[in-house]
Design an enzyme around this catalytic site. Structure first.
Site, PDB file in Angstrom:
ATOM      1  N   LYS A   1      50.006  80.378 -24.650  1.00 53.59           N
ATOM      2  CA  LYS A   1      49.341  80.082 -23.377  1.00 53.59           C
ATOM      3  C   LYS A   1      50.319  79.317 -22.493  1.00 53.59           C
ATOM      4  CE  LYS A   1      44.959  78.038 -21.697  1.00 53.59           C
ATOM      5  NZ  LYS A   1      43.706  77.334 -22.102  1.00 53.59           N
TER       6      LYS A   1
ATOM      7  N   SER B   1      39.355  79.800 -20.589  1.00 52.79           N
ATOM      8  CA  SER B   1      40.535  79.886 -19.747  1.00 52.79           C
ATOM      9  C   SER B   1      41.715  80.574 -20.434  1.00 52.79           C
ATOM     10  CB  SER B   1      40.975  78.480 -19.330  1.00 52.79           C
ATOM     11  OG  SER B   1      41.411  77.724 -20.456  1.00 52.79           O
TER      12      SER B   1
ATOM     13  N   SER C   1      37.484  77.320 -24.369  1.00 51.50           N
ATOM     14  CA  SER C   1      38.496  78.267 -23.895  1.00 51.50           C
ATOM     15  C   SER C   1      39.259  79.025 -24.964  1.00 51.50           C
ATOM     16  CB  SER C   1      39.500  77.557 -23.001  1.00 51.50           C
ATOM     17  OG  SER C   1      38.936  77.407 -21.729  1.00 51.50           O
TER      18      SER C   1
HETATM   19  N1  GLN Z   1      34.937  76.792 -19.177  1.00 48.94           N
HETATM   20  C1  GLN Z   1      35.231  75.406 -19.392  1.00 48.94           C
HETATM   21  C2  GLN Z   1      35.770  74.790 -18.123  1.00 48.94           C
HETATM   22  O1  GLN Z   1      35.986  75.495 -17.185  1.00 48.94           O
HETATM   23  C3  GLN Z   1      36.173  75.220 -20.540  1.00 48.94           C
HETATM   24  C4  GLN Z   1      37.598  75.386 -20.210  1.00 48.94           C
HETATM   25  C5  GLN Z   1      38.518  75.084 -21.362  1.00 48.94           C
HETATM   26  O2  GLN Z   1      38.084  75.020 -22.516  1.00 48.94           O
HETATM   27  N2  GLN Z   1      39.772  74.864 -21.045  1.00 48.94           N
HETATM   28  O3  GLN Z   1      35.968  73.606 -18.058  1.00 48.94           O
END
Ligand code: GLN
Length: 492
Positions: free
Chosen positions: A79, A154, A178
């Protein structure tokens, strides 16, 4: 060289050990495939053939010299939130569009010590904020199963890369789901370890009390192999757990006692994870998977987690609060994008941040600054902290009667691109089952368990007690020994 692009990490490692394939051949195979498919899938932000091949050549030399590093020559994509010395590290943002990392994240250092070759940097929601990978400055990632649908976020690039056979495994980060949610949307296994298992050093910070690094792969066994390489104490991270390394594959090969592989395992089924907010096809697939677990010898017990209904509101106070603080470092002076035209210092800050950050990031900074401000701190941030403790107490009570908690990973499968991107609250509610594990710090994984009514992959989430990864991975592994959902691949 004919290479099965959907070989698992375990198979890749074996082929390398038996010298059926070299690290350079593997790297070349995946680089060629990534370059061919990236215009369609938009999975990678950065591919750097020379750097990857140099690492692969080194791995081959090390093998020739007798090295037996556990993942020697296995190519893994990361990532684009992990700093890797000399590699562009964008975090999916215009703010860091041209930022070249000056040092390497500990997790990557540890993976390199285990022999992993860096395949490139993967697309993601800007600063890891999002659930669909539609918030990237570099454009949406496409779901390899259906290009009109989101891959989840994400860590959407991390999931899409493995699902499309562009890498045997990848890294992601999970602040509120995410890793687990894109793992579900792309039919993969993904693990968010216990908070503190993997170092946060060198990972761009989103919400520091929630962020965890973890692996994506096709199988639970692969996740165990990758976690073995990723985890470990790091004095550079004040919240890193100072404890000996463990072998997360150890339970997978443990001899089966009493006939059934999961005899004695008690599965807690929280009432709150099976209500009518969940798509019927998702519930159906999860319940069918629970039957498989029963046939493997596990028993189930109905439980209640009464405070998880507060998890999304608590998360969307804590995460933006910490993000607003963490992102204050991007000021146009020390890091990242600087506006070209400005009047004075304050104007430079304003313009640089206005240009460098996208809409969702700005929304989080506004929410976070608000809930931390004088007069509101007690009403929001402090309350959210209390809710965190109540949720943790719910789980603590649950573990008196069960060993693991199971339910759906997300309330619906991969949805069409654009269908939720203009409704932030709808998007936030998709995190309902994943954020609790971040608020409490517990480990949680998602594995494929069927299809929903739209033919999209369904993920079953396993939440476990602190540091219980080895058992959770074995539970998922036994399911995968008995089923074939994780072996489905898109025709690409
Ligand atoms: N969907 C969640 C957010 O937007 C989790 C994102 C993540 O785990 N980085 O904060």
């Amino acid at each position: 060289m004919a290479w099965d692009t959907f070989a698992t990490v375990a198979e890749t490692r074996r082929a390398l050990e038996q010298k059926q394939v070299s690290a350079v051949e593997l790297a070349t195979h995946y680089l060629d495939r990534a370059e061919a498919l990236n215009p369609t899938l938009n999975t990678f932000i950065t591919i750097d053939r020379e750097k990857t091949l140099a690492e692969a050549r080194l791995a081959d030399q090390q093998r020739a010299a007798g090295s037996a590093a556990p993942l020697l020559g296995v190519p893994i994509a990361h990532k684009d939130i992990y700093l890797i010395d000399g590699w562009r590290t964008t975090c999916g943002s215009r703010m860091l569009e041209n930022f070249v990392a000056p040092y390497t994240a500990t997790v990557i250092e540890y993976m390199r010590a285990a022999g992993v070759v860096t395949l490139g940097k993967l697309n993601m929601d800007e600063f890891a904020m999002g659930s669909s990978n539609e918030n990237s400055y570099f454009g949406s990632v496409k779901n390899p199963w259906d290009f009109s649908r989101v891959p989840g976020g994400s860590s959407g690039g991390s999931a899409a890369a493995v699902a499309a056979g562009l890498a045997p495994g990848s890294t992601g980060t999970d602040t509120g789901g995410s890793i687990r949610q894109p793992a579900m949307f792309c039919n993969l296994t993904g693990l968010k370890p216990t908070y503190g298992i993997c170092s946060r050093y060198g990972i761009v910070a989103f919400a520091s009390s929630l962020d965890q690094a973890g692996p994506f792969a096709q199988t639970a066994e692969d996740c165990a192999l990758l976690l073995n390489a990723m985890a470990g104490f790091d004095p550079h991270d004040a919240t890193s757990l100072d404890r000996p390394r463990e072998d997360y594959t150890r339970a997978l090969s443990a001899p089966v006692t009493g006939g059934k592989p999961l005899a004695g395992v008690r599965i807690g089924l929280p009432r709150e994870f099976f209500d009518d907010g969940v798509a019927p096809g998702v519930t159906r697939a999860v319940l069918a998977a629970i039957e498989v677990y029963r046939s493997l010898g596990a028993t189930t017990v109905d439980i209640s987690l009464p405070n998880v209904k507060y998890a999304v509101p608590a998360y969307y106070v804590v995460a933006p609060a910490e993000a607003s603080s963490n992102l204050s470092r991007f000021d146009g002076a020390r890091y990242g994008h600087r506006a070209e035209q400005y009047d004075d210092l304050l104007d430079m800050y304003k313009k640089s941040r206005a240009e460098g950050f996208g809409a969702e990031v700005k929304r989080r900074i506004l929410i976070g600054t608000y809930v931390l401000s004088h007069g509101y701190y007690d009403a929001y941030y402090l309350q959210a902290g209390k809710l965190r403790r109540l949720i943790a107490e719910d789980f603590k009570r649950a573990y008196e009667v069960c060993d693991v908690v199971m339910g759906p990973t997300a309330p619906e499968g991969a949805y069409p691109l654009g269908s939720a991107s203009d409704d932030p609250v709808k998007m936030y509610l998709g995190d309902i089952f994943t954020v609790s594990a971040n608020l409490t710090g517990q480990p949680a994984l998602s594995h494929p368990c069927g299809l929903d009514e739209h033919g999209q992959a369904v993920g079953l989430q396993i939440i476990g007690n602190y540091l219980d990864e080895a058992r959770m991975l074995n539970v998922a592994h036994q399911f995968q020994q008995a089923t074939a959902w994780h072996r489905r691949h898109p025709a690409l």
